[in-house]
Design a protein around this motif. Structure first.
Motif, PDB file in Angstrom:
ATOM      1  N   MET A 116       0.837  -1.193   0.000  1.00 53.36           N
ATOM      2  CA  MET A 116       0.000   0.000   0.000  1.00 53.36           C
ATOM      3  C   MET A 116       0.879   1.253   0.000  1.00 53.36           C
ATOM      4  O   MET A 116       2.032   1.221   0.449  1.00 53.36           O
ATOM      5  N   GLY A 117       0.334   2.357  -0.470  1.00 50.18           N
ATOM      6  CA  GLY A 117       1.078   3.609  -0.452  1.00 50.18           C
ATOM      7  C   GLY A 117       1.429   4.049   0.945  1.00 50.18           C
ATOM      8  O   GLY A 117       2.416   4.765   1.160  1.00 50.18           O
ATOM      9  N   ASN A 118       0.640   3.606   1.935  1.00 45.30           N
ATOM     10  CA  ASN A 118       0.883   3.937   3.342  1.00 45.30           C
ATOM     11  C   ASN A 118       1.643   2.835   4.073  1.00 45.30           C
ATOM     12  O   ASN A 118       1.746   2.842   5.301  1.00 45.30           O
ATOM     13  N   ALA A 119       2.209   1.884   3.333  1.00 38.98           N
ATOM     14  CA  ALA A 119       2.877   0.731   3.943  1.00 38.98           C
ATOM     15  C   ALA A 119       4.175   1.126   4.633  1.00 38.98           C
ATOM     16  O   ALA A 119       4.806   2.141   4.295  1.00 38.98           O
ATOM     17  N   ALA A 120       4.584   0.284   5.580  1.00 39.76           N
ATOM     18  CA  ALA A 120       5.897   0.433   6.207  1.00 39.76           C
ATOM     19  C   ALA A 120       6.978   0.281   5.138  1.00 39.76           C
ATOM     20  O   ALA A 120       6.802  -0.460   4.164  1.00 39.76           O
ATOM     21  N   GLU A 121       8.088   0.965   5.318  1.00 34.61           N
ATOM     22  CA  GLU A 121       9.146   0.952   4.309  1.00 34.61           C
ATOM     23  C   GLU A 121       9.667  -0.467   4.061  1.00 34.61           C
ATOM     24  O   GLU A 121       9.971  -0.826   2.917  1.00 34.61           O
ATOM     25  N   ALA A 122       9.735  -1.279   5.114  1.00 38.69           N
ATOM     26  CA  ALA A 122      10.204  -2.657   4.948  1.00 38.69           C
ATOM     27  C   ALA A 122       9.283  -3.457   4.043  1.00 38.69           C
ATOM     28  O   ALA A 122       9.732  -4.346   3.306  1.00 38.69           O
ATOM     29  N   VAL A 123       7.996  -3.154   4.073  1.00 39.77           N
ATOM     30  CA  VAL A 123       7.025  -3.842   3.213  1.00 39.77           C
ATOM     31  C   VAL A 123       7.181  -3.368   1.771  1.00 39.77           C
ATOM     32  O   VAL A 123       7.172  -4.178   0.831  1.00 39.77           O
ATOM     33  N   LYS A 124       7.351  -2.073   1.588  1.00 37.85           N
ATOM     34  CA  LYS A 124       7.544  -1.543   0.235  1.00 37.85           C
ATOM     35  C   LYS A 124       8.799  -2.137  -0.414  1.00 37.85           C
ATOM     36  O   LYS A 124       8.802  -2.440  -1.609  1.00 37.85           O
ATOM     37  N   GLN A 125       9.828  -2.331   0.375  1.00 38.88           N
ATOM     38  CA  GLN A 125      11.085  -2.861  -0.165  1.00 38.88           C
ATOM     39  C   GLN A 125      10.936  -4.303  -0.638  1.00 38.88           C
ATOM     40  O   GLN A 125      11.695  -4.753  -1.503  1.00 38.88           O
ATOM     41  N   GLN A 126       9.966  -5.024  -0.087  1.00 44.78           N
ATOM     42  CA  GLN A 126       9.752  -6.417  -0.480  1.00 44.78           C
ATOM     43  C   GLN A 126       8.644  -6.577  -1.514  1.00 44.78           C
ATOM     44  O   GLN A 126       8.270  -7.697  -1.852  1.00 44.78           O
ATOM     45  N   SER A 127       8.135  -5.483  -2.043  1.00 45.98           N
ATOM     46  CA  SER A 127       6.994  -5.548  -2.956  1.00 45.98           C
ATOM     47  C   SER A 127       7.430  -5.523  -4.420  1.00 45.98           C
ATOM     48  O   SER A 127       8.539  -5.102  -4.759  1.00 45.98           O
ATOM     49  N   ASP A 128       6.516  -5.985  -5.281  1.00 48.08           N
ATOM     50  CA  ASP A 128       6.714  -5.886  -6.726  1.00 48.08           C
ATOM     51  C   ASP A 128       6.115  -4.605  -7.282  1.00 48.08           C
ATOM     52  O   ASP A 128       6.529  -4.132  -8.345  1.00 48.08           O
ATOM     53  N   SER A 129       5.121  -4.067  -6.577  1.00 51.41           N
ATOM     54  CA  SER A 129       4.538  -2.784  -6.972  1.00 51.41           C
ATOM     55  C   SER A 129       3.935  -2.111  -5.753  1.00 51.41           C
ATOM     56  O   SER A 129       3.726  -2.746  -4.714  1.00 51.41           O
ATOM     57  N   ILE A 130       3.704  -0.819  -5.888  1.00 51.48           N
ATOM     58  CA  ILE A 130       3.113  -0.032  -4.806  1.00 51.48           C
ATOM     59  C   ILE A 130       1.860   0.629  -5.344  1.00 51.48           C
ATOM     60  O   ILE A 130       1.892   1.304  -6.377  1.00 51.48           O
ATOM     61  N   THR A 131       0.761   0.421  -4.651  1.00 52.16           N
ATOM     62  CA  THR A 131      -0.507   1.007  -5.066  1.00 52.16           C
ATOM     63  C   THR A 131      -0.779   2.267  -4.229  1.00 52.16           C
ATOM     64  O   THR A 131       0.087   2.741  -3.501  1.00 52.16           O
ATOM     65  N   ALA A 132      -1.980   2.803  -4.327  1.00 48.82           N
ATOM     66  CA  ALA A 132      -2.341   3.995  -3.561  1.00 48.82           C
ATOM     67  C   ALA A 132      -2.583   3.626  -2.097  1.00 48.82           C
ATOM     68  O   ALA A 132      -2.526   2.451  -1.716  1.00 48.82           O
ATOM     69  N   THR A 133      -2.872   4.591  -1.260  1.00 44.26           N
ATOM     70  CA  THR A 133      -3.089   4.340   0.163  1.00 44.26           C
ATOM     71  C   THR A 133      -4.455   3.703   0.398  1.00 44.26           C
ATOM     72  O   THR A 133      -5.307   3.645  -0.494  1.00 44.26           O
ATOM     73  N   ASN A 134      -4.659   3.257   1.638  1.00 44.52           N
ATOM     74  CA  ASN A 134      -5.952   2.650   1.978  1.00 44.52           C
ATOM     75  C   ASN A 134      -7.087   3.658   1.915  1.00 44.52           C
ATOM     76  O   ASN A 134      -8.245   3.286   1.682  1.00 44.52           O
ATOM     77  N   ASP A 135      -6.803   4.934   2.116  1.00 45.25           N
ATOM     78  CA  ASP A 135      -7.846   5.958   2.027  1.00 45.25           C
ATOM     79  C   ASP A 135      -8.049   6.453   0.592  1.00 45.25           C
ATOM     80  O   ASP A 135      -8.915   7.290   0.340  1.00 45.25           O
TER      81      ASP A 135
END
Length: 290
Positions: free
Chosen positions: A248-267
């Motif tokens: 998520m766009g509001n995800a913790a940085e550690a989660v973003k680093q392990q992702s294949d893509s980043i979407t918008a925030t939960n809101d």
């Protein structure tokens, strides 16, 4: 395709509801033949209620993987904690008034009444210096349909109860770190977090990752055909096994680093954005979304 969605900070708006766009995106994904599951730290009832309000029906990986419930409501898998091994550490927690403790069991989520009252009083005391703390504390209380008891120790000494998860919440981050260390010393334990002010303790085999494996297999899906969406550290085990990982766009940085893509925030309906793209293309989108 097998799709697993975290709830808090992911599927749910910050106010705790599933937005109309997210709801429609899930239904369209299901109509297109995809399996959409929920993967959350919440207990079954707490996860089921927002789905029910939105008119959605999904299998639920609850308690970080300690319980898997099928769409019918049937329990597919359970991985409880070895309660007796935790009692000395829980007794230490009980002596720390700044540590708020929730025990997730086979009958209810239990909290010591004095524990809640102390936390509320602390947040009120520092309200002028830290006005956001009362909001954080109240949000914590809203995330569990709890049963209050006078003394929380009566729960872990009750042999009739099965404990699936322990949650420790605190405004004292130093003490919270110490609690994490105390639990991590125990055998067969996984310590993770869904918020900077909490830690969550499960059996080592009760993770979202292990549950994704079980549920995908149940539906005859390969792990390479799984998509997971999340925002917090307790989502990392499912990121470790999935074929495609969305932060998520509001995800913790550690989660973003392990992702294949980043979407918008939960809101901003980030879940809908990824699901709409998936349904439109018929497979997982292979690019950064925002």
């Amino acid at each position: 395709m097998f799709i697993a969605l975290d709830m808090d900070g992911t599927l749910l708006h910050s106010e705790g509801y599933i937005s109309p766009r997210n709801k429609d995106a899930i239904k369209k994904a299901q109509d297109a033949g995809h399996i959409v599951a929920i993967a959350t730290g919440r207990a079954y009832k707490d996860a089921y209620l927002p789905l029910e309000r939105a008119g959605l029906h999904c299998p639920i990986i609850g308690l970080n993987g300690a319980m898997i419930t099928l769409e019918s409501g049937a329990v597919m898998s359970e991985v409880p904690l070895h309660r007796q091994a935790f009692i000395p550490t829980l007794e230490w927690v009980r002596t720390q008034p700044d540590l708020y403790c929730e025990l997730y069991t086979n009958t209810a989520v239990y909290v010591g009444l004095h524990n809640r009252e102390h936390l509320e009083a602390l947040a009120y005391k520092v309200r002028e210096e830290h006005p956001d703390l009362q909001r954080i504390v109240q949000k914590q209380f809203q995330q569990a349909c709890v049963t209050y008891v006078e003394d929380i120790s009566q729960v872990w000494h009750d042999d009739s109860l099965i404990v699936y998860k322990i949650l420790i919440f605190s405004l004292n981050l130093h003490l919270l770190k110490e609690a994490s260390f105390q639990f991590a010393k125990l055998r067969d334990v996984a310590v993770t977090s869904s918020h900077p002010n909490n830690i969550e303790i499960n059996h080592q085999q009760a993770t979202k990752g292990e549950a994704i494996k079980k549920l995908a297999s149940y539906y005859g899906m390969e792990l390479s055909d799984t998509v997971v969406v999340g925002d917090s550290l307790n989502d990392l085990p499912m990121f470790a096994v999935a074929g495609y990982r969305v932060a998520m766009g509001n995800a913790a940085e550690a989660v973003k680093q392990q992702s294949d893509s980043i979407t918008a925030t939960n809101d901003e309906d980030g879940v809908a954005l990824i699901l709409e793209e998936l349904v439109q293309k018929g497979n997982v989108p292979r690019q950064r979304l925002v």
